[in-house]
Motif scaffolding. Sequence first.
Motif, PDB file in Angstrom:
ATOM      1  N   ASN A   6       0.846  -1.176   0.000  1.00  0.00           N
ATOM      2  CA  ASN A   6       0.000   0.000   0.000  1.00  0.00           C
ATOM      3  C   ASN A   6       0.893   1.241   0.000  1.00  0.00           C
ATOM      4  O   ASN A   6       1.912   1.272   0.703  1.00  0.00           O
ATOM      5  N   PRO A   7       0.550   2.273  -0.754  1.00  0.00           N
ATOM      6  CA  PRO A   7       1.440   3.429  -0.861  1.00  0.00           C
ATOM      7  C   PRO A   7       1.649   4.173   0.453  1.00  0.00           C
ATOM      8  O   PRO A   7       2.701   4.781   0.662  1.00  0.00           O
ATOM      9  N   ASP A   8       0.659   4.128   1.342  1.00  0.00           N
ATOM     10  CA  ASP A   8       0.801   4.877   2.588  1.00  0.00           C
ATOM     11  C   ASP A   8       1.789   4.237   3.562  1.00  0.00           C
ATOM     12  O   ASP A   8       2.020   4.766   4.653  1.00  0.00           O
ATOM     13  N   THR A   9       2.398   3.125   3.156  1.00  0.00           N
ATOM     14  CA  THR A   9       3.467   2.531   3.967  1.00  0.00           C
ATOM     15  C   THR A   9       4.844   2.960   3.465  1.00  0.00           C
ATOM     16  O   THR A   9       5.857   2.580   4.059  1.00  0.00           O
ATOM     17  N   LEU A  10       4.897   3.746   2.397  1.00  0.00           N
ATOM     18  CA  LEU A  10       6.149   4.089   1.752  1.00  0.00           C
ATOM     19  C   LEU A  10       6.645   5.467   2.184  1.00  0.00           C
ATOM     20  O   LEU A  10       5.857   6.406   2.373  1.00  0.00           O
ATOM     21  N   GLU A  11       7.965   5.616   2.309  1.00  0.00           N
ATOM     22  CA  GLU A  11       8.561   6.897   2.684  1.00  0.00           C
ATOM     23  C   GLU A  11       8.313   7.943   1.600  1.00  0.00           C
ATOM     24  O   GLU A  11       8.081   9.116   1.896  1.00  0.00           O
ATOM     25  N   SER A  12       8.376   7.534   0.340  1.00  0.00           N
ATOM     26  CA  SER A  12       8.170   8.485  -0.753  1.00  0.00           C
ATOM     27  C   SER A  12       6.755   9.060  -0.736  1.00  0.00           C
ATOM     28  O   SER A  12       6.540  10.222  -1.099  1.00  0.00           O
ATOM     29  N   TRP A  13       5.794   8.269  -0.325  1.00  0.00           N
ATOM     30  CA  TRP A  13       4.394   8.725  -0.222  1.00  0.00           C
ATOM     31  C   TRP A  13       4.279   9.798   0.852  1.00  0.00           C
ATOM     32  O   TRP A  13       3.611  10.822   0.663  1.00  0.00           O
ATOM     33  N   LYS A  14       4.915   9.550   1.968  1.00  0.00           N
ATOM     34  CA  LYS A  14       4.877  10.521   3.070  1.00  0.00           C
ATOM     35  C   LYS A  14       5.563  11.820   2.662  1.00  0.00           C
ATOM     36  O   LYS A  14       5.089  12.917   2.982  1.00  0.00           O
ATOM     37  N   LYS A  15       6.687  11.710   1.944  1.00  0.00           N
ATOM     38  CA  LYS A  15       7.387  12.895   1.459  1.00  0.00           C
ATOM     39  C   LYS A  15       6.506  13.685   0.513  1.00  0.00           C
ATOM     40  O   LYS A  15       6.434  14.931   0.577  1.00  0.00           O
ATOM     41  N   LEU A  16       5.804  12.994  -0.373  1.00  0.00           N
ATOM     42  CA  LEU A  16       4.932  13.654  -1.337  1.00  0.00           C
ATOM     43  C   LEU A  16       3.853  14.460  -0.628  1.00  0.00           C
ATOM     44  O   LEU A  16       3.492  15.559  -1.058  1.00  0.00           O
ATOM     45  N   GLY A  17       3.353  13.912   0.480  1.00  0.00           N
ATOM     46  CA  GLY A  17       2.305  14.592   1.224  1.00  0.00           C
ATOM     47  C   GLY A  17       2.720  15.920   1.823  1.00  0.00           C
ATOM     48  O   GLY A  17       1.872  16.769   2.117  1.00  0.00           O
ATOM     49  N   THR A  18       4.025  16.127   1.992  1.00  0.00           N
ATOM     50  CA  THR A  18       4.507  17.391   2.556  1.00  0.00           C
ATOM     51  C   THR A  18       4.575  18.498   1.518  1.00  0.00           C
ATOM     52  O   THR A  18       4.848  19.659   1.864  1.00  0.00           O
ATOM     53  N   LEU A  19       4.330  18.169   0.253  1.00  0.00           N
ATOM     54  CA  LEU A  19       4.487  19.146  -0.822  1.00  0.00           C
ATOM     55  C   LEU A  19       3.175  19.782  -1.262  1.00  0.00           C
ATOM     56  O   LEU A  19       3.131  20.486  -2.275  1.00  0.00           O
ATOM     57  N   LYS A  20       2.115  19.557  -0.522  1.00  0.00           N
ATOM     58  CA  LYS A  20       0.815  20.117  -0.889  1.00  0.00           C
ATOM     59  C   LYS A  20       0.890  21.641  -0.981  1.00  0.00           C
ATOM     60  O   LYS A  20       1.466  22.304  -0.117  1.00  0.00           O
ATOM     61  N   ASP A  21       0.313  22.155  -2.046  1.00  0.00           N
ATOM     62  CA  ASP A  21       0.247  23.606  -2.266  1.00  0.00           C
ATOM     63  C   ASP A  21       1.624  24.247  -2.360  1.00  0.00           C
ATOM     64  O   ASP A  21       1.788  25.446  -2.085  1.00  0.00           O
ATOM     65  N   TYR A 325      -0.919  12.483  -7.511  1.00  0.00           N
ATOM     66  CA  TYR A 325      -0.641  13.674  -6.692  1.00  0.00           C
ATOM     67  C   TYR A 325      -1.891  14.537  -6.551  1.00  0.00           C
ATOM     68  O   TYR A 325      -2.230  15.003  -5.447  1.00  0.00           O
ATOM     69  N   GLU A 326      -2.603  14.725  -7.664  1.00  0.00           N
ATOM     70  CA  GLU A 326      -3.824  15.531  -7.611  1.00  0.00           C
ATOM     71  C   GLU A 326      -4.908  14.859  -6.773  1.00  0.00           C
ATOM     72  O   GLU A 326      -5.636  15.530  -6.027  1.00  0.00           O
ATOM     73  N   ARG A 327      -5.006  13.560  -6.869  1.00  0.00           N
ATOM     74  CA  ARG A 327      -6.054  12.828  -6.147  1.00  0.00           C
ATOM     75  C   ARG A 327      -5.745  12.717  -4.657  1.00  0.00           C
ATOM     76  O   ARG A 327      -6.606  12.972  -3.813  1.00  0.00           O
ATOM     77  N   ASN A 328      -4.515  12.357  -4.325  1.00  0.00           N
ATOM     78  CA  ASN A 328      -4.204  11.991  -2.946  1.00  0.00           C
ATOM     79  C   ASN A 328      -3.564  13.095  -2.129  1.00  0.00           C
ATOM     80  O   ASN A 328      -3.645  13.066  -0.903  1.00  0.00           O
ATOM     81  N   VAL A 329      -2.931  14.056  -2.762  1.00  0.00           N
ATOM     82  CA  VAL A 329      -2.303  15.151  -2.021  1.00  0.00           C
ATOM     83  C   VAL A 329      -3.123  16.434  -2.138  1.00  0.00           C
ATOM     84  O   VAL A 329      -3.435  17.082  -1.131  1.00  0.00           O
ATOM     85  N   LEU A 330      -3.493  16.778  -3.367  1.00  0.00           N
ATOM     86  CA  LEU A 330      -4.263  18.008  -3.563  1.00  0.00           C
ATOM     87  C   LEU A 330      -5.757  17.803  -3.333  1.00  0.00           C
ATOM     88  O   LEU A 330      -6.491  18.783  -3.176  1.00  0.00           O
ATOM     89  N   GLY A 331      -6.218  16.564  -3.320  1.00  0.00           N
ATOM     90  CA  GLY A 331      -7.599  16.264  -2.956  1.00  0.00           C
ATOM     91  C   GLY A 331      -8.630  16.480  -4.042  1.00  0.00           C
ATOM     92  O   GLY A 331      -9.813  16.653  -3.754  1.00  0.00           O
ATOM     93  N   TYR A 332      -8.217  16.437  -5.306  1.00  0.00           N
ATOM     94  CA  TYR A 332      -9.162  16.620  -6.399  1.00  0.00           C
ATOM     95  C   TYR A 332      -9.794  15.272  -6.757  1.00  0.00           C
ATOM     96  O   TYR A 332      -9.105  14.306  -7.057  1.00  0.00           O
TER      97      TYR A 332
END
Length: 527
Positions: A6-21, A325-332
């Motif tokens: 699952n992507p939410d177990t990955l370090e890269s996923w967590k890093k991506l989440g810090t880049l919102k906006d 990125y748009e779906r999971n970080v930006l919430g579109y």
Amino acid sequence: MVSWNNPDTLESWKKLGTLKDSVDLKAVMSGEGGADRVKNYSIPMPAGMTYNYAAKEVDDTVIDALAALADEQELIGKYEELLGGAVINTGEKRLVLHQLCRGQQAGDVMADGVNKREFYLSQQKRVAEFAEKVHNGQIVNEKGEKFTTVVQIGIGGSDLGPRAMYLALENWAKKNGFFKMNAEFISNVDPDDASAVLGKVDVAKSIFILVSKSGTTLETLTNESFVKDALTKQGLDPAKHMIAVTSETSPLAGNSGYLDAFFMDDYIGGRYSTSSAVGGAVLSLAFGADVFARFLDGAAAEDKLALEKDIRKNPALMDALIGVYERNVLGYGTTAVLPYSQALSRFPAHLQQLDMESNGKSVNRFGAAIDYKTGPVIFGEPGTNGQHSFYQLLHQGTDIIPLQFVGFRKSQIENDVVIEDSTSQQKLCANVAAQIVAFALGKDDEDKNKNFEGKRPSSIIAGDQLTPEALGALLAHFENKVMFQGFVWNINSFDQEGVQLGKKLAKKVLAHDTDGALKAYSDLLNI
């Protein structure tokens, strides 16, 4: 061997989440900086097309993070395993082989004791030979007359993809001397559909393709009976007017009620089946087998490009990851597909099934519930029609909806006209360019009713002309985009259990085996 996580177990996923906006689209698309982005944020595609993502809310930092996610989630490795014949469809314990239908240079894949590469190529050859016999008059109707129309009977993937591809190439084929036969399609079990089609064709000169992998699809068999009844009423033998596209184990295979049968198998899902005999039969009959082969060549070239590990050189991978990125970080939660090409009028409808039936999942590929978002809602309409329909909401609505444009510099016709110093095609292209910038930059106005916030992200696939090769590459691009997104989300993009429940309940209604609300609704509809 790749790992499925699952992507939410990955370090890269967590890093991506810090880049919102982290990217101000309005700022980066303004002035000369915007012009530079358009030049630099672009990836070549087959058939002279380009995927441009300059108007997306990404920069090099975000792209680097997406590349890290692709590496950690082993997206290219998973694609390579799929091509090699791994059991990627875990829900049904099946291989996923639709790319093999157009991968003439691909390696052999063995399944059920059969070389699938040779099997699919043999079906392509059989379809081509059959189409040639129809075109040259070796296969004719009972009166010895040539068939002039082909009618495909199918639903879902047996209709949406082939219909969209036929419409995409119809005018091109007519202008370039490749048009052989008119094609019509019957899909809806609503009798008005079949009746309307049969009312506008010469039934005696029509050849019908029944498409059902299982040979048991209720809507398709119902429409087959409707067509057979129409043929019989005209004193025609249905067996001399029908062919089947099905599996070798279905009741339609080897059936004397058909002129011939062409085969697919369970390793090709319906929405991915346009490259198989499902699309090959109708497109080869309509335009000739050489045109269908060119279509497959374009798709194969995009499939090969999708193996590129560098995200900045892989358009399908970049498109997929920006969508994540748009779906999971930006919430579109929605994406609009906007082809500025009337030939692609039904392409958004096909992509609706391709994307939403594939990635509309709330459990991972092992059946465990997930708590992150998966596939978005897909909708669309050709431009410029859509501008006069739902663009108001896209520009000034409360939801931001990412946009995917498709446009071509040349039309499929030769007799364009110049009005007010520009052709119709130039006006069409001008609207594409204007909309991309308008969505990104908006317009400040003291009258808030006329104010455009901008910051509406978009991408565009731009090409020279919609040819068979370009169409094949375009189809494969979106198929591979959906595949990569499914890999990221660790879901099975190749089964569709969500469509089964309604079918089962419908059978209960028809058998009058109902109670409760189901019975009440059955009574309401007088079933």
